[in-house]
Design an enzyme around this catalytic site. Structure first.
Site, mmCIF file in Angstrom:
data_model
loop_
_atom_site.group_PDB
_atom_site.id
_atom_site.type_symbol
_atom_site.label_atom_id
_atom_site.label_comp_id
_atom_site.label_asym_id
_atom_site.label_seq_id
_atom_site.Cartn_x
_atom_site.Cartn_y
_atom_site.Cartn_z
ATOM 1 C CD GLU A 237 57.699 8.436 60.468
ATOM 2 O OE1 GLU A 237 56.769 8.575 59.649
ATOM 3 O OE2 GLU A 237 58.739 7.824 60.195
ATOM 4 C CG HIS B 48 56.051 11.264 55.518
ATOM 5 N ND1 HIS B 48 57.330 11.309 56.008
ATOM 6 C CD2 HIS B 48 55.450 10.211 56.131
ATOM 7 C CE1 HIS B 48 57.496 10.313 56.878
ATOM 8 N NE2 HIS B 48 56.377 9.637 56.973
ATOM 9 C CG HIS C 166 52.592 7.545 60.004
ATOM 10 N ND1 HIS C 166 52.734 6.314 59.412
ATOM 11 C CD2 HIS C 166 53.616 8.291 59.520
ATOM 12 C CE1 HIS C 166 53.795 6.322 58.624
ATOM 13 N NE2 HIS C 166 54.354 7.517 58.663
HETATM 14 CO CO CO Z 1 56.265 7.748 57.786
#
Ligand code: CO
Length: 138
Positions: free
Chosen positions: A128, A7, A78
C-alpha cells in the site's frame, strides 16, 4: 517520494480478540478503531513510532479482507509506504510497469489517500502507498 514505513497490516478473523492481544499481552498503545467504508475494512491501529501495526478485519463480513480470510486463518496482509506525493509516486511506478489494484488513490483511514500495488508486481507482497491526511496521520 516514499518517506517511511507507515504501517504493517495483519488480517485477523476476530478483531476484539486481536486488539486485546496487541494491547494487553504485547502492551502496545491502542489508538482506536476506524471503519473504512471505501475498502470495506474495519481497522485498528497501534502506533509504534516510527511505524504502526494495523489490524484489518472485514467490514460487515464482506470485501477484500473477507476474501483473504476465506483462504487463510489470518496473517500478514500488506505493508504500507508513506508518500509525500502519492500522485507522483503512482505515476512514476506505473511508468515502470507496476500494476495497481485501482486507477487512482481512494480514501483510507485517518483521512489519508491510499492505493495498493498488485502483489504480482512485488514478489507476492501486497504493498500500500498512502499520503497522510490533514490530521497528519496515515
Ligand atoms: Co493499510
Amino acid at each position: 517520494m516514499i518517506t517511511a514505513l507507515d504501517h504493517i497490516a495483519v488480517a485477523v478473523p476476530d478483531l476484539e480478540k486481536a486488539i486485546k492481544r496487541f494491547a494487553e499481552d504485547f502492551g502496545l498503545e491502542f489508538s482506536g478503531t476506524e471503519d473504512v467504508e471505501a475498502a470495506k475494512t474495519s481497522t485498528a491501529f497501534f502506533p509504534l513510532p516510527p511505524t504502526s501495526i494495523e489490524l484489518v478485519h472485514p467490514l460487515n463480513g464482506a470485501g477484500p479482507i473477507a476474501k483473504f480470510l476465506e483462504k487463510r486463518p489470518g496473517g500478514l496482509h500488506h505493508l504500507c509506504f508513506r508518500s509525500d506525493d502519492i500522485d507522483a509516486d503512482v505515476a512514476r511506478l506505473k511508468g515502470l510497469g507496476y500494476e495497481f489494484l485501482a486507477d487512482e488513490p481512494a480514501p483510507g483511514a485517518h483521512g489519508s489517500r491510499v492505493i495498493f500495488i498488485h502483489p504480482r508486481s512485488c514478489d507476492g507482497v501486497l504493498v500500500e502507498i498512502n499520503q497522510p491526511g490533514p490530521d497528519g496521520h496515515g
